[in-house]
Design an enzyme around this catalytic site. Structure first.
Site, PDB file in Angstrom:
ATOM      1  N   CYS A 266       0.797  -1.223   0.000  1.00 47.77           N
ATOM      2  CA  CYS A 266       0.000   0.000   0.000  1.00 47.77           C
ATOM      3  C   CYS A 266       0.831   1.275   0.000  1.00 47.77           C
ATOM      4  O   CYS A 266       0.281   2.360  -0.183  1.00 47.77           O
ATOM      5  CB  CYS A 266      -0.930   0.004   1.216  1.00 47.77           C
ATOM      6  SG  CYS A 266      -2.121  -1.365   1.236  1.00 47.77           S
ATOM      7  N   HIS A 345      12.580   1.014   4.877  1.00 44.49           N
ATOM      8  CA  HIS A 345      12.336  -0.401   4.561  1.00 44.49           C
ATOM      9  C   HIS A 345      12.885  -1.256   5.697  1.00 44.49           C
ATOM     10  O   HIS A 345      14.079  -1.246   5.972  1.00 44.49           O
ATOM     11  CB  HIS A 345      13.013  -0.778   3.240  1.00 44.49           C
ATOM     12  CG  HIS A 345      12.410  -1.988   2.584  1.00 44.49           C
ATOM     13  ND1 HIS A 345      12.147  -3.149   3.274  1.00 44.49           N
ATOM     14  CD2 HIS A 345      12.011  -2.213   1.301  1.00 44.49           C
ATOM     15  CE1 HIS A 345      11.620  -4.040   2.429  1.00 44.49           C
ATOM     16  NE2 HIS A 345      11.528  -3.495   1.242  1.00 44.49           N
ATOM     17  N   HIS A 430      -1.643  19.906   6.528  1.00 48.33           N
ATOM     18  CA  HIS A 430      -2.515  18.812   6.095  1.00 48.33           C
ATOM     19  C   HIS A 430      -1.789  17.481   6.284  1.00 48.33           C
ATOM     20  O   HIS A 430      -0.618  17.350   5.921  1.00 48.33           O
ATOM     21  CB  HIS A 430      -2.933  18.985   4.629  1.00 48.33           C
ATOM     22  CG  HIS A 430      -3.574  20.302   4.332  1.00 48.33           C
ATOM     23  ND1 HIS A 430      -4.884  20.577   4.642  1.00 48.33           N
ATOM     24  CD2 HIS A 430      -3.071  21.436   3.763  1.00 48.33           C
ATOM     25  CE1 HIS A 430      -5.173  21.810   4.275  1.00 48.33           C
ATOM     26  NE2 HIS A 430      -4.097  22.354   3.744  1.00 48.33           N
ATOM     27  N   HIS A 434      -2.225   6.923   5.366  1.00 47.50           N
ATOM     28  CA  HIS A 434      -2.829   5.805   4.644  1.00 47.50           C
ATOM     29  C   HIS A 434      -4.012   5.231   5.402  1.00 47.50           C
ATOM     30  O   HIS A 434      -3.898   4.849   6.574  1.00 47.50           O
ATOM     31  CB  HIS A 434      -1.787   4.716   4.402  1.00 47.50           C
ATOM     32  CG  HIS A 434      -2.374   3.416   3.931  1.00 47.50           C
ATOM     33  ND1 HIS A 434      -3.163   3.326   2.806  1.00 47.50           N
ATOM     34  CD2 HIS A 434      -2.297   2.165   4.434  1.00 47.50           C
ATOM     35  CE1 HIS A 434      -3.545   2.070   2.644  1.00 47.50           C
ATOM     36  NE2 HIS A 434      -3.028   1.353   3.619  1.00 47.50           N
ATOM     37  N   HIS A 463     -14.108   6.102   5.217  1.00 48.61           N
ATOM     38  CA  HIS A 463     -15.552   5.934   5.309  1.00 48.61           C
ATOM     39  C   HIS A 463     -16.211   5.938   3.941  1.00 48.61           C
ATOM     40  O   HIS A 463     -17.087   5.112   3.653  1.00 48.61           O
ATOM     41  CB  HIS A 463     -16.136   7.051   6.175  1.00 48.61           C
ATOM     42  CG  HIS A 463     -17.601   6.916   6.447  1.00 48.61           C
ATOM     43  ND1 HIS A 463     -18.563   7.433   5.609  1.00 48.61           N
ATOM     44  CD2 HIS A 463     -18.267   6.317   7.470  1.00 48.61           C
ATOM     45  CE1 HIS A 463     -19.759   7.161   6.104  1.00 48.61           C
ATOM     46  NE2 HIS A 463     -19.608   6.499   7.242  1.00 48.61           N
ATOM     47  N   ASN A 467     -10.480   1.169   2.083  1.00 47.80           N
ATOM     48  CA  ASN A 467      -9.031   1.097   1.895  1.00 47.80           C
ATOM     49  C   ASN A 467      -8.752   0.823   0.420  1.00 47.80           C
ATOM     50  O   ASN A 467      -8.907  -0.297  -0.055  1.00 47.80           O
ATOM     51  CB  ASN A 467      -8.438  -0.004   2.775  1.00 47.80           C
ATOM     52  CG  ASN A 467      -6.921  -0.087   2.672  1.00 47.80           C
ATOM     53  OD1 ASN A 467      -6.300   0.483   1.775  1.00 47.80           O
ATOM     54  ND2 ASN A 467      -6.314  -0.821   3.591  1.00 47.80           N
TER      55      ASN A 467
END
Length: 549
Positions: A266, A345, A430, A434, A463, A467
């Site tokens: 993702c 990572h 802002h 994720h 909402h 996802n």
């Protein structure tokens, strides 16, 4: 009492372990009768992100300082030259007499200095701009599914036993998803149509739906103008690739530099942005298109393993496309400038590597397994990422407070003193975190000390659209734009998590005010094209829902 139990249920996992009666008796001091049944104990395991204040790895602070451009110690030759220049400036001695410098020599030095400045100017990193981006949203209520519809579909397939259905029901009700998310027609069909043709149809609908709007809004001719194409999709990688599908659809140039990123989870959308930045800086005057999506059709899990069922409950159909440029002329029409990208990572550790793992269950059904340690793994990756990012973005006052706290703990050995956690709200206006799930968002909010307003875009995107994997960050930024909250000079922090395990960040600065959108907007063709890129045009006025936020 009920609310306390609910909190305990949300924050902890339970594991039951059976012990022989003798062991239990020895531990508790009770007597053991022959033939007694084995007893069990329940272990409570906290499922929360680690406390960032307890440990700071200095090597990541150093990495952030180097990335921020802090000067390294100069070489001896530079020290000598600077000393001579300073001495000459203060008239300590006649440098010209010492070196017998004449006018020709001075001219040569000036030419060499001008050449060095020209070389530095030519080799400096070119600014990278985000011209426009577009998010996928089906027309009308096409492919729309409610939570009740999802549960009815799950039960009617006949693939899940009673426990699996009950588990998915519980997760769905707590997921934070609304009743207007989207699933591809192959999954919603009775029986499901799971084929390569259906998966390709889903990929084409999402990718081409985004790209058509993006090219229409920017006036870019993809067959002539696009020089770099990057497509990321973690679980669907056909041959020809998704990037080749885009090249074929828009008849792109033969010399287009195309890349297809697969299996990167993702957070791959920010990896694609980072790759596009490097390519744009190496190819002056090019335009890059980044497409981020995920494919549901061939990756739906039809088994009963709980660790694999969670993805069914929260992942939904979606995608986004962004146009990036390194052309100086595009600065006037671009929305944002890319300031920083930081990639972390943790795949060297086995626990991190296996925390999100695609495998077969005991019956041979393929799914993506989420480990119980996932929250701890994500927290460790986030801690490393923000430790590196901090020196790049935090105001000097926040960095000095953090440094003072670090010196007190590490140098003066005042271990009882709690480290100072920087206030990232002073660095960003802002936050786009994720939308991996409601629990993930709540834990990130708690760990970073963010307010409900800071997390509004992420929670509302979860909402409204669920996802959507790597594209969720763009739905969140689109929400802030749709509300008319993005102003010139505002800074945006995008944070992505993904398998591997990876945590990636991108920081943008707004170059102009972005006007809000609404269903009634659209004075002129150009304005209608701009509004069409934003997926919130027909629903932004109903958000945030009071019952959720």
């Amino acid at each position: 009492m009920a609310s306390t139990a609910a909190v305990m249920e949300r924050e902890r996992l339970t594991a039951e372990m059976a012990f022989p009666p003798a062991v239990v008796a020895a531990g508790g001091g009770a007597s053991c009768k022959p033939g007694a049944e084995p007893r069990s104990i329940v272990i409570k395991i906290r499922r929360r992100l680690p406390d960032f204040a307890r440990s700071v790895n200095l090597k990541y602070v150093k990495l952030g300082l180097l990335s921020a451009g802090f000067p390294m110690p100069p070489s001896p030759s530079w020290v000598v030259m600077l000393a001579l220049a300073a001495a000459a400036a203060y008239g300590l001695f006649d440098v010209a007499a010492l070196y017998a410098v004449d006018l020709v020599g001075c001219a040569a030095w000036l030419c060499a200095a001008a050449l060095l400045v020209a070389v530095w100017y030519a080799r400096r990193p070119r600014p990278v701009y985000l011209v426009e981006f577009a998010c996928y949203k089906p027309d009308g209520d096409e492919h729309e599914i409610s939570k009740g519809g999802f549960l009815e579909m799950t039960e009617s397939t006949g693939f899940f036993n009673g426990e699996a259905v009950a588990f998915q029901t519980k997760i769905t009700r707590r997921s934070g998803l609304g009743d207007r998310t989207y699933l591809p027609p192959g999954i919603q069909a009775r029986p499901p149509r799971l084929s390569m043709a259906e998966a390709r149809a889903e990929a084409e609908a999402v990718m081409f739906g985004c790209l058509d709007k993006l090219f229409a809004a920017t006036g870019v001719d993809p067959s002539r103008d696009v020089g770099i194409l990057i497509v990321n999709c973690s679980l669907f990688n056909p041959t020809p690739s998704l990037a080749s599908m885009v090249v074929n659809r828009y008849r792109m140039r033969e010399d287009v530099k195309s890349f297809n990123l697969g299996g990167m989870g993702c957070s791959a959308g920010l990896i694609a942005v980072d790759l596009a930045r490097d390519l744009l800086q190496a190819n002056a005057g090019a335009l890059a298109v980044v497409v981020s999506t995920e494919n549901i059709t061939l990756n739906w899990y039809f088994g009963n393993d709980r660790s694999m069922l969670l993805s069914n409950c929260i992942f939904r159909m979606g995608g986004a496309a962004a146009l990036l440029s390194s052309r100086g002329g595009d600065a006037r029409r671009a929305k944002y400038r890319l300031l920083h990208t930081v990639r972390t990572h943790k795949g060297a550790a086995d626990g991190c590597f296996g925390s999100v793992y695609q495998r077969e269950d005991e019956r041979g059904r393929v799914g993506v397994s989420l480990a119980r340690e996932l929250m701890a793994v994500a927290g460790d990756a986030l801690k490393t990422n923000i430790t590196t990012l901090g020196p790049l973005v935090l105001p000097l006052a926040e960095q000095l407070k953090f440094l003072r706290s670090l010196v007190l703990r590490r140098v003066l050995r005042r271990g009882a003193r709690r480290p100072y956690i920087p206030d990232f709200r002073r660095a960003f206006e802002h936050f786009c975190v994720h939308a991996g799930g409601r629990a993930v968002l709540e834990e990130v909010q708690r760990s970073l000390g963010l307010g409900d307003g800071d997390m509004e875009a992420s929670k509302c995107a979860l909402h409204r659209f669920g996802n959507t994997s790597s594209s969720s960050l763009w739905y969140e930024l689109a929400y802030a734009e749709a509300k008319g909250r993005v102003r010139r000079g505002h800074r945006v922090w995008q944070i992505g998590f993904g398998s591997g395990f990876k945590c990636n960040s991108a920081v943008w600065r707004a170059l102009r005010d972005v006007p809000p959108v609404s269903s009634g907007a659209g004075d002129g063709e150009e304005e209608r094209r701009r509004v069409s890129c934003n997926p919130w045009v027909d629903s932004v006025e109903s958000y945030p829902p009071k019952a959720y936020i």
